[in-house]
Scaffold this motif. Structure first.
Motif: not given
Length: 439
Positions: A319-339, A431-439
């Protein structure tokens, strides 16, 4: 387990590419970029013949009727042999990679851009150099000590070898299996379909604002995981007998050989990225330039190009699809400002004085991001033959603290329950744990 040996390989590969690109001014307001690329990635071979792989298409039948994979190439010796310089998997054809870009100007201060294309990526040759870590040159030997529950303790199971200081290599080669590296024989190179849509508007004050959507779909993303040949969870600690492939056949190394853990190089994972991108850039006439960018995005997938998923997918064969989830580098919000600001003094100076006083800039950048994903893992006692360090627990509650999180406690640990197969009377935990990957 014993340590591994030295990786001595001489990988060679041919890469070829060709492309055609045309820019077409369809109308004064519409420009099209059309392109087609062809890439060919030759499969790496080792002229020294050091690299070896398991063949699951040409099998060997044991005396008890069990069908096991064979090791190839068969021609091999401790110093390497050019006759062993064969391709480890089926050579794939080239990639046809179309590209399309459109730029449209509906009015003088508006611009709309659309782009899409397919892209490919070569594989670093050093990814496969561990293929020489197989017998006879190398290979990790792993020994399975079989135990059983006796009341509240565990004891050695009678009839199985016990490792001691006087006999640290208990048993024969058949019950002292090798842990080796394997590449799937239908291995593919990664390709990505990428697309974007961008609207730009010029505002007063030399300011440009843009709103864009970008996405991509990655196919045949490479991954490697060290638990591919692990047994399923069980209270039976004799995991070696329960592995999917407990043996392999090697005509160059004594015939039937015990097969332990397999670090498997796969290329059948998928990734998805979708992102909203908002930005603004202003160029002032008084020496000040400033801007900001904001991205709201998500990256999902199974496998992350090897290292990121820590060489582990919890259930690779079942059941490899059970390890589908957010990537380790995923960051939902990113704000950058410069001058950037040109200091308004020293312009009247000349010569040596001007070199020290005029032309100074002050600049700054600030970036704010939401956190990286996380999922609890830990040592487990599932008796699979793997390290178990990345086995996920059962999720029995939400886990969020809803505004009450602190730096010392930022999720609810009681929302997770450890899984184990070594508590008598608690088969419900085996059994294998039921926690989703990176949830």
């Amino acid at each position: 387990s014993t340590p591994n040996g030295l990786q001595v390989t001489l990988p060679r590969a041919n890469l070829w590419g060709a492309y055609i690109l045309d820019e077409w001014k369809v109308t004064p307001r519409l420009t099209a970029n059309l392109g087609l690329r062809w890439d060919y990635y030759g499969e790496a071979t080792d002229p020294g013949g050091y690299e070896r792989n398991l063949d699951f298409t040409h099998t060997y039948t044991m005396s008890n009727g069990a069908v096991i994979p064979t090791m190839f190439p068969a021609t091999m010796n401790a110093k390497g042999n050019p006759a062993g310089a064969v391709k480890m998997w089926t050579q794939e054809g080239g990639f046809l990679l179309p590209r399309l870009g459109l730029a449209y100007r509906p009015a003088d201060k508006w611009a709309i851009r659309v782009g899409a294309g397919r892209f490919s990526s070569p594989i670093h040759l050093n990814v496969f150099t561990p293929l020489n870590l197989s017998p006879p040159l190398s290979g990790v030997l792993a020994f399975n000590t079989v135990t059983q529950a006796t009341g509240s303790t565990r004891t050695f199971t009678p009839g199985y070898p016990v490792l001691t200081l006087s006999d640290p290599f208990a048993g024969t080669a058949l019950n002292s299996p090798y842990t080796i590296y394997v590449v799937s024989q239908n291995h593919k190179s990664m390709d990505v379909w990428s697309w974007n849509f961008d609207v730009q508007r010029q505002l007063p004050g030399n300011t440009v604002v843009s709103v864009a959507y970008a996405g991509n779909k990655g196919t045949h993303v490479g991954d490697d995981y060290d638990n591919w040949n692990d047994a399923l969870p069980s209270s039976n600690t004799n995991y070696q007998s329960r592995r999917p492939y407990p043996y392999f056949y090697d005509s160059n190394y004594g015939g039937v050989v015990g097969l332990g853990g397999v670090n498997y190089f796969d290329s059948y994972e998928n990734t998805h990225y979708n992102g909203l991108q908002i930005g603004a850039e202003s160029h002032s006439l008084r020496g000040l330039t400033f801007g900001f960018g904001y991205v709201y995005s998500k990256t999902l997938g199974v496998g992350e190009g090897s290292g990121n998923s820590l060489a582990f997918i919890q259930e690779p064969l079942t059941n490899a699809k059970a390890s589908k989830g957010r990537a380790q580098f995923d960051q939902t919000h990113t704000l950058t400002a410069h001058f950037v600001y040109r200091l308004p003094f020293g312009e009247s100076f000349h010569g040596m004085a001007a070199a020290f006083v005029s032309g100074w800039d002050v600049n700054g950048i600030v970036t704010l991001k939401t956190g990286l994903p996380y999922n609890p893992t830990g040592g487990s006692a599932l008796n699979t033959g793997g390290s178990g360090g990345d086995i996920r627990p059962d999720r029995i509650a939400d886990g969020r603290l809803f505004g009450n999180a602190t730096r010392q406690l930022w999720y609810d640990p009681t929302a997770f329950q450890r899984v184990t197969c070594n508590i008598p009377g608690r088969s419900d935990l085996c059994h294998y744990g039921s926690s989703a990957y990176n949830d």
